[in-house]
Design a protein around this motif. Structure first.
Motif, PDB file in Angstrom:
ATOM      1  N   HIS A 121      26.668  31.474  22.613  1.00  0.00           N
ATOM      2  CA  HIS A 121      27.690  30.790  23.568  1.00  0.00           C
ATOM      3  C   HIS A 121      27.821  29.884  23.559  1.00  0.00           C
ATOM      4  CE1 HIS A 121      28.011  35.786  24.372  1.00  0.00           C
ATOM      5  NE2 HIS A 121      26.941  35.523  24.802  1.00  0.00           N
ATOM      6  N   ALA A 122      26.455  29.046  23.598  1.00  0.00           N
ATOM      7  CA  ALA A 122      27.174  27.756  23.287  1.00  0.00           C
ATOM      8  C   ALA A 122      28.409  27.114  22.747  1.00  0.00           C
ATOM      9  CB  ALA A 122      25.892  26.756  22.931  1.00  0.00           C
ATOM     10  N   HIS A 123      28.454  27.555  21.519  1.00  0.00           N
ATOM     11  CA  HIS A 123      29.637  27.110  20.721  1.00  0.00           C
ATOM     12  C   HIS A 123      31.240  27.485  21.624  1.00  0.00           C
ATOM     13  CE1 HIS A 123      31.886  25.799  16.964  1.00  0.00           C
ATOM     14  NE2 HIS A 123      32.369  27.444  16.969  1.00  0.00           N
ATOM     15  N   GLY A 124      31.204  28.831  22.056  1.00  0.00           N
ATOM     16  CA  GLY A 124      32.213  29.493  22.323  1.00  0.00           C
ATOM     17  C   GLY A 124      32.451  28.363  24.152  1.00  0.00           C
ATOM     18  N   ILE A 125      31.324  27.756  24.718  1.00  0.00           N
ATOM     19  CA  ILE A 125      32.491  27.234  26.005  1.00  0.00           C
ATOM     20  C   ILE A 125      32.725  24.818  24.887  1.00  0.00           C
ATOM     21  CG2 ILE A 125      30.559  25.372  27.380  1.00  0.00           C
ATOM     22  CD1 ILE A 125      31.482  28.166  28.179  1.00  0.00           C
ATOM     23  N   HIS A 126      31.593  24.618  24.474  1.00  0.00           N
ATOM     24  CA  HIS A 126      31.826  23.845  23.221  1.00  0.00           C
ATOM     25  C   HIS A 126      33.624  24.148  22.706  1.00  0.00           C
ATOM     26  CE1 HIS A 126      32.892  20.598  20.181  1.00  0.00           C
ATOM     27  NE2 HIS A 126      32.426  21.882  19.294  1.00  0.00           N
ATOM     28  N   LEU A 127      33.752  25.285  21.961  1.00  0.00           N
ATOM     29  CA  LEU A 127      34.974  25.781  22.114  1.00  0.00           C
ATOM     30  C   LEU A 127      36.187  25.356  22.533  1.00  0.00           C
ATOM     31  CD1 LEU A 127      35.310  28.493  19.172  1.00  0.00           C
ATOM     32  CD2 LEU A 127      35.213  26.329  19.042  1.00  0.00           C
ATOM     33  N   ALA A 128      35.784  25.418  24.437  1.00  0.00           N
ATOM     34  CA  ALA A 128      36.854  26.014  25.462  1.00  0.00           C
ATOM     35  C   ALA A 128      37.193  24.632  26.162  1.00  0.00           C
ATOM     36  CB  ALA A 128      35.898  26.813  25.825  1.00  0.00           C
ATOM     37  N   VAL A 129      36.140  23.736  25.985  1.00  0.00           N
ATOM     38  CA  VAL A 129      35.741  21.895  26.357  1.00  0.00           C
ATOM     39  C   VAL A 129      36.510  21.477  25.337  1.00  0.00           C
ATOM     40  CG1 VAL A 129      34.559  20.279  26.672  1.00  0.00           C
ATOM     41  CG2 VAL A 129      34.268  22.013  27.480  1.00  0.00           C
ATOM     42  N   GLN A 130      36.453  21.367  23.959  1.00  0.00           N
ATOM     43  CA  GLN A 130      37.554  20.606  23.240  1.00  0.00           C
ATOM     44  C   GLN A 130      38.766  20.703  23.108  1.00  0.00           C
ATOM     45  OE1 GLN A 130      34.824  18.047  22.063  1.00  0.00           O
ATOM     46  NE2 GLN A 130      35.650  18.130  20.167  1.00  0.00           N
ATOM     47  N   HIS A 131      38.774  22.335  23.134  1.00  0.00           N
ATOM     48  CA  HIS A 131      40.793  22.752  23.542  1.00  0.00           C
ATOM     49  C   HIS A 131      41.055  22.238  24.371  1.00  0.00           C
ATOM     50  CE1 HIS A 131      44.217  25.121  23.442  1.00  0.00           C
ATOM     51  NE2 HIS A 131      44.016  25.172  25.048  1.00  0.00           N
ATOM     52  N   LEU A 132      40.650  22.089  25.966  1.00  0.00           N
ATOM     53  CA  LEU A 132      40.722  21.940  27.167  1.00  0.00           C
ATOM     54  C   LEU A 132      41.196  19.625  26.768  1.00  0.00           C
ATOM     55  CD1 LEU A 132      39.342  23.525  29.468  1.00  0.00           C
ATOM     56  CD2 LEU A 132      41.282  23.667  29.314  1.00  0.00           C
ATOM     57  N   VAL A 133      40.346  18.777  26.506  1.00  0.00           N
ATOM     58  CA  VAL A 133      40.056  17.763  26.359  1.00  0.00           C
ATOM     59  C   VAL A 133      41.326  17.054  25.387  1.00  0.00           C
ATOM     60  CG1 VAL A 133      38.953  16.385  25.000  1.00  0.00           C
ATOM     61  CG2 VAL A 133      37.688  17.712  26.997  1.00  0.00           C
ATOM     62  N   GLY A 134      41.870  18.376  23.820  1.00  0.00           N
ATOM     63  CA  GLY A 134      42.979  17.580  22.895  1.00  0.00           C
ATOM     64  C   GLY A 134      44.142  18.243  23.861  1.00  0.00           C
ATOM     65  N   LEU A 135      44.116  18.538  25.362  1.00  0.00           N
ATOM     66  CA  LEU A 135      45.465  18.880  26.465  1.00  0.00           C
ATOM     67  C   LEU A 135      45.385  17.577  26.963  1.00  0.00           C
ATOM     68  CD1 LEU A 135      45.682  22.692  26.725  1.00  0.00           C
ATOM     69  CD2 LEU A 135      46.636  20.842  24.888  1.00  0.00           C
ATOM     70  N   GLY A 136      44.225  16.694  26.927  1.00  0.00           N
ATOM     71  CA  GLY A 136      44.604  15.390  27.689  1.00  0.00           C
ATOM     72  C   GLY A 136      43.362  15.888  28.836  1.00  0.00           C
ATOM     73  N   HIS A 137      42.896  17.527  29.219  1.00  0.00           N
ATOM     74  CA  HIS A 137      42.157  17.678  30.952  1.00  0.00           C
ATOM     75  C   HIS A 137      41.227  16.377  30.556  1.00  0.00           C
ATOM     76  CE1 HIS A 137      44.929  20.633  31.548  1.00  0.00           C
ATOM     77  NE2 HIS A 137      45.276  21.031  30.519  1.00  0.00           N
ATOM     78  N   ARG A 138      41.339  16.177  31.633  1.00  0.00           N
ATOM     79  CA  ARG A 138      39.605  15.593  31.591  1.00  0.00           C
ATOM     80  C   ARG A 138      38.485  15.879  32.639  1.00  0.00           C
ATOM     81  NH1 ARG A 138      41.360  14.454  27.527  1.00  0.00           N
ATOM     82  NH2 ARG A 138      42.107  12.511  26.519  1.00  0.00           N
ATOM     83  N   ARG A 139      38.814  17.101  33.718  1.00  0.00           N
ATOM     84  CA  ARG A 139      38.006  16.989  34.988  1.00  0.00           C
ATOM     85  C   ARG A 139      38.517  18.386  34.640  1.00  0.00           C
ATOM     86  NH1 ARG A 139      36.789  13.236  39.310  1.00  0.00           N
ATOM     87  NH2 ARG A 139      37.667  11.384  38.471  1.00  0.00           N
ATOM     88  N   ILE A 140      37.250  19.505  34.728  1.00  0.00           N
ATOM     89  CA  ILE A 140      37.285  20.856  34.381  1.00  0.00           C
ATOM     90  C   ILE A 140      35.888  21.690  35.263  1.00  0.00           C
ATOM     91  CG2 ILE A 140      36.775  22.273  32.338  1.00  0.00           C
ATOM     92  CD1 ILE A 140      36.868  20.668  30.981  1.00  0.00           C
ATOM     93  N   VAL A 141      36.699  22.859  35.685  1.00  0.00           N
ATOM     94  CA  VAL A 141      35.706  23.837  37.436  1.00  0.00           C
ATOM     95  C   VAL A 141      35.061  24.431  36.090  1.00  0.00           C
ATOM     96  CG1 VAL A 141      35.378  25.151  39.075  1.00  0.00           C
ATOM     97  CG2 VAL A 141      36.049  22.688  39.040  1.00  0.00           C
ATOM     98  N   PHE A 142      34.324  24.821  35.729  1.00  0.00           N
ATOM     99  CA  PHE A 142      33.854  26.481  34.808  1.00  0.00           C
ATOM    100  C   PHE A 142      32.708  27.535  36.797  1.00  0.00           C
ATOM    101  CE2 PHE A 142      32.817  22.497  32.581  1.00  0.00           C
ATOM    102  CZ  PHE A 142      33.409  23.262  31.512  1.00  0.00           C
ATOM    103  N   ALA A 143      33.432  28.175  36.501  1.00  0.00           N
ATOM    104  CA  ALA A 143      33.074  29.594  37.140  1.00  0.00           C
ATOM    105  C   ALA A 143      32.069  30.244  35.943  1.00  0.00           C
ATOM    106  CB  ALA A 143      34.238  29.933  38.336  1.00  0.00           C
ATOM    107  N   THR A 144      31.463  31.224  36.218  1.00  0.00           N
ATOM    108  CA  THR A 144      30.998  32.228  35.459  1.00  0.00           C
ATOM    109  C   THR A 144      29.910  32.745  36.923  1.00  0.00           C
ATOM    110  OG1 THR A 144      28.016  30.498  35.647  1.00  0.00           O
ATOM    111  CG2 THR A 144      29.868  30.517  33.755  1.00  0.00           C
ATOM    112  N   ARG A 145      29.607  34.082  35.919  1.00  0.00           N
ATOM    113  CA  ARG A 145      28.908  35.315  36.662  1.00  0.00           C
ATOM    114  C   ARG A 145      27.149  34.772  36.678  1.00  0.00           C
ATOM    115  NH1 ARG A 145      31.189  39.975  38.279  1.00  0.00           N
ATOM    116  NH2 ARG A 145      29.327  40.659  38.238  1.00  0.00           N
TER     117      ARG A 145
END
Length: 370
Positions: free
Chosen positions: A184-208
């Motif tokens: 799952h850590a790799h899954g979060i890495h994929l999500a962050v890399q995707h968003l950063v690659g689109l120019g997003h620099r400020r991110i909110v995470f919501a988890t159960r």
């Protein structure tokens, strides 16, 4: 907030397919909707050939249609599978395990654990009393204390057993127990890399915060976002505040999502799991936040993420493959002479990222590297 019809029907399918059959009244109670609503959903699913109807009973069409009949199984050749109720994610792992075990001529004894602490132990004891030769287990473990309470009796099992999507803490009594998990850590890495690659620099995470997966994701969010050179700011909140155990949280941990996005100045969010993600996207729309125009969203799980009005980009753990790998490992243990099955295995499988319509380049960013 009303649950989307197709999402509710997917939950009905997951529940019926995991058990083989279910009563309409039980489904209505589990989904917290009227019996009339469930009957209407069942009629439509039956019309589509996805379920079979009976008098007050719903049967899975999957068992009859997609899998060959299992050959007769000798005594002592059954495998018990214990998974939590209302957990469509693990039901996909169950189907992966089922295909492997039935192909090997093993009979599956499925046990659904209710949502209470310690529910798995009596189910396992019953399965062993009925002659189960091996076990596939996914304890709910809502809290770390629940997990630790199970360590003693699980470590004392005298039949081969494999944990699915559960990884005991290093040094614990279960550290030397076979397990198969998604990374799952790799899954979060994929999500962050995707968003950063689109120019997003400020991110909110919501988890159960009521499962080992949720706790792993929270830890990964903190580490990966905190160490990423292009993430300027981030925050974490509970996607389902009622899911968290009693205990102190920072103020933002129970913050309403759109308010937290404004506070952080975030243009992107990673939301776990799919149902909560779809509901939170609706919440954003109610507060005037458009997805993906104002906020890009990545869901985590990809069970029903693609069914939203705006299909959600999602991290997809290899759910069925986890079940297949766990079943294959259990078969290896069952086939080997006692104590000669080789070293304990802790297998990790990598998730993938499915890009859909809920993510796009940050507004005003012509070069995502900026």
């Amino acid at each position: 907030m009303r649950e989307p019809v197709e999402l509710r029907r997917q939950r009905i399918l997951a529940a019926v397919e995991s058990r083989g059959s279910a009563r309409v009244s039980d489904l209505a109670a589990e989904l917290e909707v009227s019996v009339v609503t469930v009957r209407r959903d069942v009629e439509e699913l039956a019309r589509e050939g996805r379920l079979r109807r009976g008098h007050g009973l719903v049967r899975s069409a999957l068992a009859a249609r997609d899998l060959p009949a299992a050959p007769p199984v000798p005594d002592g050749e059954s495998v018990a599978v214990v998974v939590p109720e209302r957990h469509s994610y693990l039901y996909e792992s169950l189907h992966g395990a089922r295909s492997v075990l039935e192909a090997a001529g093993k009979r599956i004894a499925l046990h659904i654990a209710p949502q209470v602490g310690g529910a798995e132990r009596p189910l396992v004891e019953r399965a062993l009393a009925d002659g189960a030769a091996g076990l596939l287990l996914a304890p709910r473990w809502r809290t770390r204390a629940d997990e630790e309470d199970d360590y003693g009796w699980l470590a004392a099992l005298d039949v081969p057993a494999v944990l699915m999507e559960r990884r005991p803490r290093p040094g614990s009594a279960l550290h030397a127990m076979d397990s198969v998990c998604s990374d799952h850590a790799h899954g979060i890495h994929l999500a962050v890399q995707h968003l950063v690659g689109l120019g997003h620099r400020r991110i909110v995470f919501a988890t159960r915060h009521d499962s080992p997966t949720a706790r792993t994701l929270r830890s990964a969010c903190a580490r990966i976002a905190g160490e990423h050179p292009l993430v300027e700011d981030w925050a974490w909140t509970l996607s389902a505040p009622e899911a968290g155990p009693d205990g102190p949280y920072p103020a933002e941990a129970t913050a309403e999502l759109s308010a937290l996005l404004r506070k952080v100045g975030a243009t992107a969010a990673v939301l776990h799991g799919d149902v909560d993600a779809l509901m939170l996207v609706q919440q954003l729309a109610d507060n005037g936040v458009r997805v993906p125009e104002d906020c890009s969203v990545v869901a985590y799980d990809d069970v029903v993420a693609g069914l939203g009005t705006t299909p959600l980009t999602a991290v997809a753990p290899p759910k069925a493959d986890v079940g297949r790998a766990a079943a294959e490992l259990l078969l290896r243990r069952l086939d080997a002479p006692r104590g000669a099955g080789g070293p304990v295995r802790r297998t990790e499988l990598l998730p993938s990222l499915i890009v859909r319509g809920s993510t796009r380049a940050r507004a005003g960013c012509t070069d995502p590297s900026e």
